[in-house]
Design a protein around this motif. Structure first.
Motif, short mmCIF file in Angstrom:
data_model
loop_
_atom_site.label_atom_id
_atom_site.label_comp_id
_atom_site.label_asym_id
_atom_site.label_seq_id
_atom_site.Cartn_x
_atom_site.Cartn_y
_atom_site.Cartn_z
N SER A 31 0.66 -1.02 0.03
CA SER A 31 -0.08 -0.04 -0.03
C SER A 31 0.87 1.11 0.11
O SER A 31 2.00 1.29 0.37
CB SER A 31 -0.84 -0.13 1.14
OG SER A 31 -0.10 0.04 2.33
N ASP A 32 0.18 2.35 -0.43
CA ASP A 32 0.90 3.59 -0.52
C ASP A 32 1.08 3.98 0.93
O ASP A 32 0.16 4.66 1.52
CB ASP A 32 0.39 4.74 -1.39
CG ASP A 32 1.04 5.87 -1.44
OD1 ASP A 32 2.51 5.99 -1.11
OD2 ASP A 32 0.68 6.94 -2.16
N THR A 33 2.35 4.07 1.65
CA THR A 33 2.75 4.71 2.85
C THR A 33 3.66 6.18 2.73
O THR A 33 3.93 6.58 3.70
CB THR A 33 3.23 3.90 3.81
OG1 THR A 33 4.32 3.33 3.34
CG2 THR A 33 2.15 2.68 4.16
N GLY A 34 3.80 6.26 1.45
CA GLY A 34 4.76 7.41 1.05
C GLY A 34 6.31 7.01 1.22
O GLY A 34 7.37 7.87 1.20
N VAL A 35 6.61 5.64 0.85
CA VAL A 35 8.02 5.42 0.88
C VAL A 35 8.82 6.10 -0.31
O VAL A 35 8.07 6.04 -1.34
CB VAL A 35 8.00 3.75 0.61
CG1 VAL A 35 9.60 3.45 0.13
CG2 VAL A 35 7.61 3.00 1.55
N PRO A 36 9.87 6.79 -0.22
CA PRO A 36 10.34 7.39 -1.30
C PRO A 36 10.84 6.70 -2.39
O PRO A 36 11.31 5.42 -2.05
CB PRO A 36 11.88 8.20 -0.44
CG PRO A 36 11.11 8.18 1.07
CD PRO A 36 10.42 6.92 1.04
N GLU A 37 10.72 7.06 -3.73
CA GLU A 37 11.17 6.27 -4.86
C GLU A 37 12.67 5.69 -4.71
O GLU A 37 12.66 4.58 -5.30
CB GLU A 37 10.77 7.12 -5.93
CG GLU A 37 9.45 7.29 -6.40
CD GLU A 37 8.86 6.03 -7.02
OE1 GLU A 37 9.38 5.22 -7.66
OE2 GLU A 37 7.62 5.98 -6.74
N LYS A 38 13.37 6.54 -4.29
CA LYS A 38 14.86 5.86 -4.12
C LYS A 38 14.99 4.62 -3.46
O LYS A 38 15.96 3.98 -3.59
CB LYS A 38 15.84 7.13 -3.62
CG LYS A 38 15.71 7.18 -2.02
CD LYS A 38 16.66 8.38 -1.87
CE LYS A 38 16.49 8.59 -0.16
NZ LYS A 38 17.67 9.67 -0.06
N HIS A 39 13.90 4.48 -2.73
CA HIS A 39 14.05 2.87 -1.83
C HIS A 39 13.21 2.14 -2.56
O HIS A 39 12.87 1.10 -1.81
CB HIS A 39 13.54 3.37 -0.43
CG HIS A 39 14.52 4.21 0.54
ND1 HIS A 39 15.87 3.75 0.68
CD2 HIS A 39 14.32 5.51 0.87
CE1 HIS A 39 16.34 4.92 1.19
NE2 HIS A 39 15.50 5.67 1.63
N ILE A 40 12.53 2.13 -3.53
CA ILE A 40 11.66 1.20 -4.21
C ILE A 40 12.44 0.53 -5.43
O ILE A 40 12.87 1.31 -6.39
CB ILE A 40 10.39 1.77 -4.56
CG1 ILE A 40 9.61 2.50 -3.35
CG2 ILE A 40 9.59 0.78 -5.30
CD1 ILE A 40 8.20 3.32 -3.68
N SER A 41 12.31 -0.82 -5.47
CA SER A 41 12.57 -1.46 -6.74
C SER A 41 11.58 -2.26 -7.54
O SER A 41 10.39 -2.48 -6.53
CB SER A 41 13.77 -2.63 -6.24
OG SER A 41 14.75 -1.62 -5.89
N ARG A 42 11.79 -2.78 -8.31
CA ARG A 42 10.73 -4.02 -8.72
C ARG A 42 11.43 -5.25 -8.83
O ARG A 42 12.53 -5.48 -9.24
CB ARG A 42 10.37 -3.45 -10.28
CG ARG A 42 9.73 -2.37 -10.37
CD ARG A 42 8.33 -2.25 -10.89
NE ARG A 42 7.67 -1.08 -11.03
CZ ARG A 42 6.69 -0.86 -10.54
NH1 ARG A 42 5.98 -1.78 -9.86
NH2 ARG A 42 6.00 0.35 -10.45
N ASP A 43 10.59 -6.25 -8.35
CA ASP A 43 11.07 -7.58 -8.42
C ASP A 43 10.68 -8.35 -9.60
O ASP A 43 10.22 -7.50 -10.72
CB ASP A 43 10.16 -8.58 -7.26
CG ASP A 43 8.84 -8.60 -7.41
OD1 ASP A 43 8.29 -8.38 -8.49
OD2 ASP A 43 8.08 -8.92 -6.27
N GLN A 44 11.00 -9.58 -9.82
CA GLN A 44 11.11 -10.08 -10.99
C GLN A 44 9.72 -10.49 -11.70
O GLN A 44 9.58 -10.60 -12.85
CB GLN A 44 11.63 -11.65 -10.99
CG GLN A 44 10.97 -12.65 -10.08
CD GLN A 44 11.76 -13.75 -9.88
OE1 GLN A 44 13.12 -13.94 -10.49
NE2 GLN A 44 11.22 -14.71 -9.07
N TRP A 45 8.64 -10.14 -10.97
CA TRP A 45 7.06 -10.10 -11.47
C TRP A 45 6.70 -8.61 -11.67
O TRP A 45 5.45 -8.51 -12.01
CB TRP A 45 6.56 -10.95 -10.50
CG TRP A 45 6.85 -12.40 -10.25
CD1 TRP A 45 6.65 -13.30 -11.10
CD2 TRP A 45 7.93 -12.92 -9.20
NE1 TRP A 45 7.47 -14.51 -10.74
CE2 TRP A 45 8.00 -14.30 -9.59
CE3 TRP A 45 8.10 -12.37 -8.14
CZ2 TRP A 45 8.59 -14.84 -8.59
CZ3 TRP A 45 8.96 -13.11 -7.03
CH2 TRP A 45 9.23 -14.52 -7.50
#
Length: 96
Positions: A31-45
């Motif tokens: 869910s959207d809790t405001g995690v900054p984009e620099k800490h977000i990656s995409r997994d293999q799916w």
């Protein structure tokens, strides 16, 4: 030496001695809790997960204090992972 889970007292686990073992787990952002984009990656799916750096730790973990640098905006699952819970004790045991 591995300490059986039942021998680790949950009363002894506190912020002052937290080993941040949970910060080595894969964290899916549900869910959207405001995690900054620099800490977000995409997994293999294609799902959003917290970025982990080459050392295996979450990118939001301060390596000196073992405190979360985005605590107020941490993912939902991080909010639900309770200090001293069975899962916490199990992860601590696995890293000792």
């Amino acid at each position: 030496m591995t300490i059986p889970v039942q021998q680790i007292s949950t009363e002894k686990i506190a912020c002052s001695n937290c080993q941040a073992c949970c910060c080595k787990l894969e964290v899916i952002i549900l869910s959207d809790t405001g995690v900054p984009e620099k800490h977000i990656s995409r997994d293999q799916w294609g799902g959003e997960v917290m970025t982990r750096l080459d050392d295996g730790w979450c990118s939001a973990l301060d390596r000196d204090s073992f405190m979360c640098t985005i605590y107020d905006n941490r993912p939902w699952i991080c909010r639900e992972f309770e200090m001293g819970s069975y899962e916490c004790v199990t992860e601590r045991q696995a890293h000792q």
